[in-house]
Structures are given as C-alpha cells and as structure tokens.
Scaffold this motif. Sequence first.
Motif, PDB file in Angstrom:
ATOM      1  N   ILE A  35      15.903  51.679  76.024  1.00  0.00           N
ATOM      2  CA  ILE A  35      14.865  52.019  76.894  1.00  0.00           C
ATOM      3  C   ILE A  35      13.767  51.100  76.400  1.00  0.00           C
ATOM      4  CG2 ILE A  35      13.317  53.622  77.539  1.00  0.00           C
ATOM      5  CD1 ILE A  35      15.446  55.920  77.084  1.00  0.00           C
ATOM      6  N   GLY A  36      13.386  50.929  75.307  1.00  0.00           N
ATOM      7  CA  GLY A  36      12.507  50.209  74.546  1.00  0.00           C
ATOM      8  C   GLY A  36      12.392  48.426  75.006  1.00  0.00           C
ATOM      9  N   GLN A  37      13.413  48.154  75.544  1.00  0.00           N
ATOM     10  CA  GLN A  37      13.548  46.575  75.928  1.00  0.00           C
ATOM     11  C   GLN A  37      12.485  46.259  76.667  1.00  0.00           C
ATOM     12  OE1 GLN A  37      17.701  44.850  76.705  1.00  0.00           O
ATOM     13  NE2 GLN A  37      18.411  47.094  76.231  1.00  0.00           N
ATOM     14  N   HIS A  38      12.218  47.260  77.692  1.00  0.00           N
ATOM     15  CA  HIS A  38      11.250  47.027  78.891  1.00  0.00           C
ATOM     16  C   HIS A  38      10.197  47.837  78.845  1.00  0.00           C
ATOM     17  CE1 HIS A  38      13.735  43.404  79.958  1.00  0.00           C
ATOM     18  NE2 HIS A  38      14.647  44.207  79.987  1.00  0.00           N
ATOM     19  N   ASN A  39      10.166  49.119  78.414  1.00  0.00           N
ATOM     20  CA  ASN A  39       9.554  50.271  78.684  1.00  0.00           C
ATOM     21  C   ASN A  39       8.886  50.695  77.227  1.00  0.00           C
ATOM     22  OD1 ASN A  39       8.691  53.050  79.098  1.00  0.00           O
ATOM     23  ND2 ASN A  39      10.114  53.118  80.625  1.00  0.00           N
ATOM     24  N   ALA A  40       7.639  50.812  77.446  1.00  0.00           N
ATOM     25  CA  ALA A  40       6.846  51.213  75.984  1.00  0.00           C
ATOM     26  C   ALA A  40       6.933  52.832  75.668  1.00  0.00           C
ATOM     27  CB  ALA A  40       5.169  51.159  76.340  1.00  0.00           C
ATOM     28  N   SER A 135       9.003  44.311  84.562  1.00  0.00           N
ATOM     29  CA  SER A 135       9.430  42.930  83.835  1.00  0.00           C
ATOM     30  C   SER A 135      10.155  42.152  84.314  1.00  0.00           C
ATOM     31  CB  SER A 135       9.509  43.435  82.307  1.00  0.00           C
ATOM     32  OG  SER A 135       9.655  42.150  81.804  1.00  0.00           O
ATOM     33  N   VAL A 136       9.745  40.786  84.657  1.00  0.00           N
ATOM     34  CA  VAL A 136      10.716  39.860  85.213  1.00  0.00           C
ATOM     35  C   VAL A 136      11.993  39.794  84.664  1.00  0.00           C
ATOM     36  CG1 VAL A 136       8.809  38.425  86.192  1.00  0.00           C
ATOM     37  CG2 VAL A 136       9.679  37.797  83.877  1.00  0.00           C
ATOM     38  N   GLY A 137      12.314  40.433  83.426  1.00  0.00           N
ATOM     39  CA  GLY A 137      13.385  40.268  82.802  1.00  0.00           C
ATOM     40  C   GLY A 137      14.381  41.387  82.720  1.00  0.00           C
ATOM     41  N   ASN A 138      13.800  42.277  83.625  1.00  0.00           N
ATOM     42  CA  ASN A 138      14.539  43.655  83.756  1.00  0.00           C
ATOM     43  C   ASN A 138      15.273  43.306  84.936  1.00  0.00           C
ATOM     44  OD1 ASN A 138      15.505  46.373  83.923  1.00  0.00           O
ATOM     45  ND2 ASN A 138      13.412  47.074  83.221  1.00  0.00           N
ATOM     46  N   GLU A 139      16.384  42.983  84.964  1.00  0.00           N
ATOM     47  CA  GLU A 139      17.244  42.817  86.321  1.00  0.00           C
ATOM     48  C   GLU A 139      17.954  43.989  86.619  1.00  0.00           C
ATOM     49  OE1 GLU A 139      17.769  40.204  88.319  1.00  0.00           O
ATOM     50  OE2 GLU A 139      16.540  39.136  86.947  1.00  0.00           O
ATOM     51  N   PRO A 140      18.317  45.107  85.944  1.00  0.00           N
ATOM     52  CA  PRO A 140      18.598  46.257  86.505  1.00  0.00           C
ATOM     53  C   PRO A 140      17.745  46.823  87.239  1.00  0.00           C
ATOM     54  CG  PRO A 140      19.552  45.980  84.371  1.00  0.00           C
ATOM     55  CD  PRO A 140      18.617  44.930  84.252  1.00  0.00           C
ATOM     56  N   SER A 141      16.321  46.942  86.983  1.00  0.00           N
ATOM     57  CA  SER A 141      15.375  47.661  87.641  1.00  0.00           C
ATOM     58  C   SER A 141      15.073  46.871  89.021  1.00  0.00           C
ATOM     59  CB  SER A 141      14.021  47.742  86.770  1.00  0.00           C
ATOM     60  OG  SER A 141      13.025  48.493  87.334  1.00  0.00           O
ATOM     61  N   ILE A 142      15.251  45.514  88.843  1.00  0.00           N
ATOM     62  CA  ILE A 142      14.914  44.667  89.812  1.00  0.00           C
ATOM     63  C   ILE A 142      15.841  44.785  91.076  1.00  0.00           C
ATOM     64  CG2 ILE A 142      14.773  42.457  90.976  1.00  0.00           C
ATOM     65  CD1 ILE A 142      13.407  41.684  88.065  1.00  0.00           C
ATOM     66  N   ALA A 143      17.177  44.800  90.602  1.00  0.00           N
ATOM     67  CA  ALA A 143      18.313  45.618  91.512  1.00  0.00           C
ATOM     68  C   ALA A 143      18.067  46.908  92.151  1.00  0.00           C
ATOM     69  CB  ALA A 143      19.299  45.460  90.641  1.00  0.00           C
TER      70      ALA A 143
END
Length: 186
Positions: A35-40, A135-143
């Motif tokens: 979770i912490g990869q893209h979320n605080a 975040s631009v690197g969070n491909e699953p959330s962009i999907a």
Amino acid sequence: MYAISLGDDGAELCPLETWQAEEFLAHIDRGREFIGQHNALPDVVTDLESSRAFLRAYAEKAAADTGRIHGIRLGGTLVGAVILRTLDVRQGTAEAGCWLEPAATGKGLVTRAATALIDWAVEERGIHRVEWVVSVGNEPSIAVARRLGMTRDGVLRQSHLHRGVRHDEEVWSVLAPEWRARRRTP
C-alpha cells in the motif's frame, strides 16, 4: 451494519467505523509495504491509536457530509477500502480513492467498490464531478480510473511529496451525465 454485495465471489462493501480500529490496523499491517508504494496511509496508521484517529477523522467527515470510508471485505476479511477523501455537496465535487492489500489484487474489487461509491455520490448526494488523483507510476490505479470511464484531465507536475520524493500526479474525472450514460450502457 449494512453490507453491499460486490458480486458472486462474496465480496462486500461496508462502512468502516472507529470501533473497527484493531481490524483496520491488522489490514494495514498485512499490506503496509504494498500500500505504501503510492499511498501515505501506512505512514499515518502505525499503531492502534493512529488507526482509531484515522477512522475517527472519517467518522467526523461522514457526520459533516464531507467524506466517507468503506471497507472492502472478501470472505469476511477486510482487504481494502474506497474513500471519498473529499465531498463538497454544495459545489457538487468529490475526490475518490482506494487501496488494497496484495492478496486482494487482480479481482476487480476496487472497480466494483468504487462503482458503488460513485453511484451513491452521484445519485444520492448530487455530486456532479468525481475526481481520481493518482501517482503517474501507479498503473493499477490508473487502470481503475479507465475502467470507471474517467477522463484524464492532466498531470500535476511534482505535486505530491511521498517519502521524501516529489511525484507527478494524474487527475482523472467523471461527470455525472457521463457516469449515468455509462451506467445505462450494457
């Protein structure tokens, strides 16, 4: 407490409340690094008191009609959540978000849960615009934003400081007429 079925796999969407702080902390602990990869959130919810404080803040938002948090359960276990981080009924705007622990990914849970939450925001609270900031690197959330029928509005360059590094964020959105049209289409 109520639960909304998210499909035949036993997934459910349920409100999260302050009294569930211990369960919420256990969920965050299971997914802390992922979770912490893209979320605080894992940096905020570190012990039982901070878990209570986080859920209490959302209880206060719900009472003020300025936000919501709902847990995603699979087989009765809390595995993620969807939120309305902001909810401004007067302006007709909201910002939605999500997270999952790693064992729950790849099952369409966030898309199904976010659909239910956005339906509620649009149809029950009269929200006109729902945003999804990622975040631009969070491909699953962009999907997920794409599956929800959202449009990419743009990039906020280096707008988010996460663990000492500045990240670009994409802003996606869906407007109520688009949402309704998409929901009517089989």
